[in-house]
Motif scaffolding. Structure first.
Motif, mmCIF file in Angstrom:
data_model
loop_
_atom_site.group_PDB
_atom_site.id
_atom_site.type_symbol
_atom_site.label_atom_id
_atom_site.label_comp_id
_atom_site.label_asym_id
_atom_site.label_seq_id
_atom_site.Cartn_x
_atom_site.Cartn_y
_atom_site.Cartn_z
ATOM 1 N N ASP A 91 35.295 29.980 62.269
ATOM 2 C CA ASP A 91 34.669 28.681 62.054
ATOM 3 C C ASP A 91 35.060 28.101 60.709
ATOM 4 N N ARG A 94 38.692 26.940 60.929
ATOM 5 C CA ARG A 94 38.942 25.763 61.764
ATOM 6 C C ARG A 94 38.488 24.479 61.084
ATOM 7 N N ARG A 95 37.516 24.604 60.200
ATOM 8 C CA ARG A 95 37.082 23.416 59.479
ATOM 9 C C ARG A 95 38.133 22.979 58.460
ATOM 10 N N MET A 99 44.400 19.995 63.844
ATOM 11 C CA MET A 99 45.539 20.197 64.726
ATOM 12 C C MET A 99 45.757 18.986 65.624
ATOM 13 N N LEU A 118 32.790 12.598 66.401
ATOM 14 C CA LEU A 118 32.056 13.690 67.069
ATOM 15 C C LEU A 118 31.955 14.954 66.215
ATOM 16 N N ALA A 119 33.114 15.475 65.802
ATOM 17 C CA ALA A 119 33.099 16.736 65.062
ATOM 18 C C ALA A 119 32.426 16.592 63.689
ATOM 19 N N TRP A 122 28.666 16.676 64.412
ATOM 20 C CA TRP A 122 28.055 17.880 64.962
ATOM 21 C C TRP A 122 28.440 19.143 64.210
ATOM 22 N N VAL A 123 29.646 19.157 63.616
ATOM 23 C CA VAL A 123 30.078 20.372 62.930
ATOM 24 C C VAL A 123 29.796 20.270 61.438
ATOM 25 N N ARG A 167 41.343 11.739 64.382
ATOM 26 C CA ARG A 167 40.258 12.647 64.746
ATOM 27 C C ARG A 167 40.354 13.956 63.961
ATOM 28 N N ALA A 168 41.585 14.472 63.839
ATOM 29 C CA ALA A 168 41.753 15.714 63.086
ATOM 30 C C ALA A 168 41.465 15.484 61.603
ATOM 31 N N MET A 171 37.775 15.521 59.891
ATOM 32 C CA MET A 171 37.108 16.734 59.423
ATOM 33 C C MET A 171 37.540 17.075 58.005
ATOM 34 N N LYS B 306 37.730 23.211 70.055
ATOM 35 C CA LYS B 306 37.764 24.405 69.204
ATOM 36 C C LYS B 306 38.473 24.094 67.901
ATOM 37 N N ALA B 307 39.614 23.421 68.012
ATOM 38 C CA ALA B 307 40.400 23.137 66.819
ATOM 39 C C ALA B 307 39.616 22.273 65.839
ATOM 40 N N LEU B 308 38.631 21.517 66.350
ATOM 41 C CA LEU B 308 37.814 20.699 65.467
ATOM 42 C C LEU B 308 36.648 21.498 64.891
ATOM 43 N N GLY B 309 36.602 22.781 65.218
ATOM 44 C CA GLY B 309 35.551 23.626 64.661
ATOM 45 C C GLY B 309 34.275 23.635 65.476
ATOM 46 N N MET B 310 34.319 23.090 66.702
ATOM 47 C CA MET B 310 33.100 23.065 67.513
ATOM 48 C C MET B 310 32.880 24.434 68.150
ATOM 49 N N LEU B 314 28.504 23.633 71.596
ATOM 50 C CA LEU B 314 28.844 22.218 71.415
ATOM 51 C C LEU B 314 29.964 21.821 72.363
ATOM 52 N N LEU B 318 29.036 18.935 74.944
ATOM 53 C CA LEU B 318 29.510 17.596 74.586
ATOM 54 C C LEU B 318 30.848 17.251 75.234
#
Ligand SMILES: Nc1ncnc2c1ncn2[C@@H]1O[C@H](COP(=O)(O)OP(=O)(O)OP(=O)(O)O)[C@@H](O)[C@H]1O
Ligand SMILES: [Mg+2]
Lengths: 259, 417
Positions: A91, A94-95, A99, A118-119, A122-123, A167-168, A171, B306-310, B314, B318
């Motif tokens: 985790d 990935r943050r 990608m 979104l990310a 939520w993340v 989108r990438a 984050m 996954k690559a976005l860390g979810m 989630l 989502l």
């Protein structure tokens, strides 16, 4: 069997490493040896282009950086975080690693803006307002601001890929991985995506790109590496790599893509 | 070459005359012609027999005399207003959702308006034959409420478009309120669940088992794809065992075996046991339908998440589930329609739901031999309810389809078109 690491005389060679992959080995289904001990060090702000024939393991290799693919031997460290074999720090890593995929992989049931926010919401747990503000800035940067409320299916391929980049980036990753970002695009849309990547590179983002765009590699890359049969065959500056490749394998590959 | 150009410059106007259409579709070749003639003969024979029976020898007085019984069973007459009130809640919610979902389009075009007019007129006419003027007036009031709430919903939906995602929750709340109303949990004088009968019981059983089997089915579908072997195997075993049993055996087991198996101090209502049976049965089929939807979501979607860390939760809630469920709306509605019809099996295990109440009426010596009248009427009610459900599903699909066009995955796009 590991390749001897080739030292580059790059200006950034002395800079701090952000990706350190050492002798990464991977088997698919316990029998297909796809990565046979690959080592690569990427320093902060560096742009590395990965080339190589189809099936050589390029995608597999860069997908180990954000743990989309597990590996069995060797070690990978991203920004000081060890990506252990049992995938503990996934985790956290990935943050830090964004990608971009060949097939865009946008979420078709969400608008462009929702895709980008979104990310972070939520993340990263950002409040909606902050996530949207950042998203709008990014969409403006990739030139999609006026399409924010459309759905991915209503955009062209080039626009979709630019949204995927935004989108990438939303984050706020420290490293961006690109896996053949322009291969699924019609020729006239390749440029708009490469332009975005070029700007991103000049803003100091660390990038690892699998791509066969020679022009982009020549102009933007700090280093080009060639993979073949699960091994890193050659590692050189673009000027050297394209005009004076050392390895036989590189010459053969270049003759195929340059003709 | 130049002469061909004008020919294709305008799209050919389609000949839509009836005779041309009939010639093409009904009398294309000798086999088609034969089929048409045979079908017309059979259809004509069935219709004339049925109609002549319906208008000459059928004695329809059995329906109005037992209309209340068929609809709400033995529900206390002085408490009927609670049923009207809960109907009002449902109608209001229905109108509201309709409005919210059509926030970007016209609510009623001319055809819709005409349809609504015809429907209301038919309703009044039919009700006039069946029941008292007060009920007719209230029914009309409900239709006005429906349309009124649709306009309200549309206005609110335009201001607050994100309301659309809250509709399911609103419906859940609406169901709970109307259940509490009918049971008398809010306004005194409770009516026992086991005393529900008639169409009321049919609708109640269908709605509750539909609502409960949905989350259970989704969980089972996810469980079947789980990475934990125990969960995966339990889901597979559950789904396959239930799908291998006829519903009627499950219902019999729920009525006869469960009370024997449970220790004496645990008392369960008959209706509750039947509902559990219906829910468990429906969930297994739903799980398989949802699994189909899950498989239609490309792997790239999970990888991107996954690559976005979810994390997996989630990613599933989502990204994967919304796409999977949208892809299987028609299948799921189809399944719910058959579940609705399957509630008629409750008759066999001794419930007086719509069909069972029909049997009760027929058992009355006064109405001996009126099987045709009663069963036809009951069949019509089932038909109306089922067509309403499939109509609503088509509308829902269209709304979701126009609001959210998709490119991926192709097989899903094909279904939406
Ligand atoms: N999930 C998998 N299971 C088994 N084998 C796989 C899997 N994914 C990839 N491979 C195999 O591993 C090898 C390397 O694949 P990879 O996708 O990394 O190559 P690549 O260099 O990115 O090729 P391309 O240029 O075609 O994208 C290929 O031979 C491929 O068939
Ligand atoms: Mg690849």
């Amino acid at each position: 069997m590991t390749q001897p690491q080739i030292e580059t005389t790059d200006t950034k060679a002395s800079a701090e490493p952000i990706i350190t992959a050492k002798n990464v080995e991977k088997w698919y289904d316990n029998n297909f040896h796809v990565l046979k001990g690959v080592s690569l060090t990427v320093t902060k702000g560096e742009v590395v282009v990965v080339m190589g024939p189809s099936g050589s393991g390029k995608s597999t290799f860069i997908r180990t950086f954000n743990a989309l693919e597990p590996y069995q031997k060797g070690s990978i460290e991203i920004d000081g975080i060890q990506l252990s074999h049992d995938l503990k720090n996934i985790d956290a890593i990935r943050r830090e690693v964004g990608m971009v995929f060949q097939q865009f992989n946008l979420f078709p049931h969400l608008t462009v803006l929702q895709n980008v926010t979104l990310a972070p919401k939520w993340v990263r747990r950002w409040p909606k307002a902050k996530a949207e503000e950042v998203a709008m800035q990014l969409l403006e940067r990739v030139g999609i601001l006026n399409q924010a409320n459309k759905f991915p299916g209503q955009l062209s391929g080039g626009q979709q890929q630019r949204v995927a980049i935004a989108r990438a980036l939303a984050m706020q990753p420290k490293v961006m991985l690109f896996d053949e970002p322009t291969s699924a695009l019609d020729p006239e849309m390749v440029r708009e995506v490469l332009d975005v990547m070029r700007t991103l590179a000049s803003s100091g983002m660390t990038m690892v790109c699998v791509t066969h765009e020679v022009g982009f590699a020549r102009e933007v890359a700090d280093r080009v590496v060639l993979m073949a049969d699960g091994l890193l065959v050659e590692e050189a500056t673009p000027a050297e790599f394209f005009s004076n490749p050392k390895e036989e394998r590189s010459k053969k590959f270049l003759s195929q893509i340059l003709h | 070459m130049t002469t061909t150009t004008p020919q294709f410059s305008a799209p050919p106007t389609r000949q839509t005359s009836i005779s041309a259409w009939a010639k093409k579709n009904l009398f294309g070749d000798w086999f088609n012609t034969l089929l048409t003639i045979v079908s017309v003969l059979v259809l004509g024979w069935v219709l004339t027999t049925l109609l002549s029976w319906a208008f000459t020898s059928a004695r329809w007085d059995v329906i109005p005399s037992n209309f209340k019984l068929l609809m709400v069973g033995r529900y206390p007459v002085n408490l009927l207003w609670r049923i009207w009130l809960s109907l009002a809640v449902i109608m209001g919610l229905g109108g509201f959702s309709w409005g919210v979902l059509s926030r970007d389009t016209r609510l009623l075009d001319r055809r819709g308006l005409i349809m609504l007019g015809i429907l209301s007129a038919t309703l009044v006419l039919v009700l006039a034959l069946l029941t008292d003027p007060v009920s007719i007036a209230i029914s009309l009031g409900l239709i006005i409420l429906l349309v009124g709430m649709a306009f309200v919903g549309q206005q609110i939906g335009r201001v607050q478009p994100q309301l659309g995602t809250w509709l399911p929750l609103l419906w859940l709340f609406g169901f709970i309120v109307s259940y509490a109303l009918v049971r008398g949990l809010i306004f005194g004088a409770p009516v026992r669940l086991d005393d529900f009968s008639g169409l009321l019981l049919t609708l109640f059983a269908a709605v509750v088992s539909i609502v409960l089997s949905f989350p259970l089915g989704v969980l089972l579908a996810l469980g079947r794809r789980s990475e934990l072997p125990i969960i995966r195997w339990l889901s597979v075993i559950y789904i396959e065992v239930i799908r291998g049993l006829p519903l009627i055996t499950i219902l019999f087991a729920s009525q006869l075996l469960v009370p024997l198996a449970l220790p004496g101090y645990i008392r369960t209502g008959r209706v509750v046991r039947a509902l559990v049976g219906l829910t468990l049965f429906s969930a297994a089929y739903l799980a398989e339908n949802v699994r189909g939807g899950l498989q239609a979501v490309p792997r790239g979607q999970t990888e991107a998440a996954k690559a976005l860390g979810m994390n997996p939760v989630l990613t599933t809630s989502l990204i994967v589930l919304p796409q999977a469920l949208k892809a299987v709306i028609p299948t799921i509605v189809g399944q719910f329609i058959s579940l609705f019809k399957d509630t008629s099996l409750l008759t066999i295990v001794g419930f007086a739901e719509l069909l069972g109440m029909g049997q009760t009426v027929l058992a009355n010596p006064e109405y001996l031999g009126r099987n045709g009248e009663v069963l036809l009427f009951i069949g019509l009610i089932y038909f109306l309810c089922c067509s309403a459900m499939s109509w609503a599903s088509r509308r829902l699909e269209k709304q979701l389809g126009t609001a959210r066009p998709t490119v991926l995955p192709p097989d899903v796009a094909g279904e939406a078109a």
